[in-house]
Design a protein around this motif. Structure first.
Motif, PDB file in Angstrom:
ATOM      1  N   LYS A   3      11.902 -15.526  24.322  1.00 45.72           N
ATOM      2  CA  LYS A   3      12.855 -15.366  25.413  1.00 45.72           C
ATOM      3  C   LYS A   3      14.292 -15.280  24.928  1.00 45.72           C
ATOM      4  N   GLU A   4      14.614 -15.979  23.847  1.00 50.33           N
ATOM      5  CA  GLU A   4      15.977 -15.939  23.329  1.00 50.33           C
ATOM      6  C   GLU A   4      16.320 -14.563  22.769  1.00 50.33           C
ATOM      7  N   GLN A   5      15.319 -13.812  22.350  1.00 46.55           N
ATOM      8  CA  GLN A   5      15.551 -12.505  21.772  1.00 46.55           C
ATOM      9  C   GLN A   5      15.346 -11.378  22.786  1.00 46.55           C
ATOM     10  N   THR A   6      14.934 -11.706  23.980  1.00 42.56           N
ATOM     11  CA  THR A   6      14.703 -10.705  25.008  1.00 42.56           C
ATOM     12  C   THR A   6      16.047 -10.217  25.531  1.00 42.56           C
ATOM     13  N   THR A   7      16.237  -8.911  25.509  1.00 43.57           N
ATOM     14  CA  THR A   7      17.500  -8.353  25.973  1.00 43.57           C
ATOM     15  C   THR A   7      17.515  -8.238  27.491  1.00 43.57           C
ATOM     16  N   THR A   8      18.687  -8.026  28.004  1.00 41.56           N
ATOM     17  CA  THR A   8      18.851  -7.827  29.442  1.00 41.56           C
ATOM     18  C   THR A   8      18.013  -6.650  29.913  1.00 41.56           C
ATOM     19  N   LEU A   9      18.047  -5.556  29.176  1.00 40.66           N
ATOM     20  CA  LEU A   9      17.270  -4.373  29.562  1.00 40.66           C
ATOM     21  C   LEU A   9      15.769  -4.659  29.513  1.00 40.66           C
ATOM     22  N   GLN A  10      15.322  -5.415  28.536  1.00 42.91           N
ATOM     23  CA  GLN A  10      13.901  -5.754  28.460  1.00 42.91           C
ATOM     24  C   GLN A  10      13.460  -6.587  29.663  1.00 42.91           C
ATOM     25  N   LEU A  11      14.274  -7.545  30.068  1.00 48.29           N
ATOM     26  CA  LEU A  11      13.959  -8.334  31.265  1.00 48.29           C
ATOM     27  C   LEU A  11      13.927  -7.445  32.504  1.00 48.29           C
ATOM     28  N   PHE A  12      14.874  -6.536  32.586  1.00 57.21           N
ATOM     29  CA  PHE A  12      14.927  -5.601  33.707  1.00 57.21           C
ATOM     30  C   PHE A  12      13.665  -4.737  33.729  1.00 57.21           C
ATOM     31  N   GLN A  13      13.249  -4.246  32.584  1.00 60.86           N
ATOM     32  CA  GLN A  13      12.031  -3.441  32.487  1.00 60.86           C
ATOM     33  C   GLN A  13      10.812  -4.251  32.903  1.00 60.86           C
ATOM     34  N   MET A  39      21.173  -0.785  32.740  1.00 54.88           N
ATOM     35  CA  MET A  39      20.035  -1.059  33.619  1.00 54.88           C
ATOM     36  C   MET A  39      19.885   0.013  34.692  1.00 54.88           C
ATOM     37  N   MET A  40      20.972   0.391  35.325  1.00 54.69           N
ATOM     38  CA  MET A  40      20.901   1.379  36.396  1.00 54.69           C
ATOM     39  C   MET A  40      20.561   2.766  35.856  1.00 54.69           C
ATOM     40  N   ARG A  41      21.080   3.087  34.691  1.00 57.48           N
ATOM     41  CA  ARG A  41      20.729   4.368  34.065  1.00 57.48           C
ATOM     42  C   ARG A  41      19.240   4.394  33.735  1.00 57.48           C
ATOM     43  N   TYR A  42      18.737   3.295  33.194  1.00 60.10           N
ATOM     44  CA  TYR A  42      17.301   3.206  32.908  1.00 60.10           C
ATOM     45  C   TYR A  42      16.497   3.356  34.203  1.00 60.10           C
ATOM     46  N   PHE A  43      16.902   2.644  35.251  1.00 54.34           N
ATOM     47  CA  PHE A  43      16.196   2.678  36.528  1.00 54.34           C
ATOM     48  C   PHE A  43      16.090   4.102  37.066  1.00 54.34           C
ATOM     49  N   ILE A  44      17.185   4.822  37.063  1.00 51.47           N
ATOM     50  CA  ILE A  44      17.210   6.167  37.652  1.00 51.47           C
ATOM     51  C   ILE A  44      16.564   7.202  36.731  1.00 51.47           C
ATOM     52  N   GLU A  45      16.987   7.228  35.482  1.00 55.04           N
ATOM     53  CA  GLU A  45      16.566   8.300  34.588  1.00 55.04           C
ATOM     54  C   GLU A  45      15.188   8.086  33.962  1.00 55.04           C
ATOM     55  N   ASP A  46      14.892   6.871  33.556  1.00 57.88           N
ATOM     56  CA  ASP A  46      13.638   6.628  32.842  1.00 57.88           C
ATOM     57  C   ASP A  46      12.524   6.108  33.742  1.00 57.88           C
TER      58      ASP A  46
END
Length: 88
Positions: A3-13, A39-46
């Motif tokens: 959990k300490e190494q989990t990035t914000t984007l990984q949690l969002f995913q 996060m929002m770019r990932y949400f929309i594009e990916d």
């Protein structure tokens, strides 16, 4: 995954993929504009894989509710999906 190494984007995913039911309690406390943008770019594009036309026609509050992102929309974008698009 540690959990300490989990990035914000990984949690969002993980949230989008259903691996997390809710975001960790401290998730929103330290988000930066750059985190939100990523996060929002990932949400929309990916994740959604929407093109510009679909974004213009279907990007609304319902999408955020459907994917459990109402808190993100309300807390960081005043509940307005257009502000998300301005950031991205």
């Amino acid at each position: 995954m540690d959990k300490e190494q989990t990035t914000t984007l990984q949690l969002f995913q993980q949230k989008l993929n259903g691996e997390l039911k809710i975001f960790p309690q401290s998730f929103f406390q330290f988000l930066t504009q750059e985190d939100l943008k990523e996060m929002m770019r990932y949400f929309i594009e990916d994740f959604l894989q929407w093109d510009e036309k679909k974004i213009c026609n279907e990007f609304n509050t319902i999408i955020f509710i459907r994917y459990g992102l109402r808190t993100v929309l309300n807390n960081f974008f005043e509940g307005d999906p257009k502000l998300v698009l301005d950031l991205v």
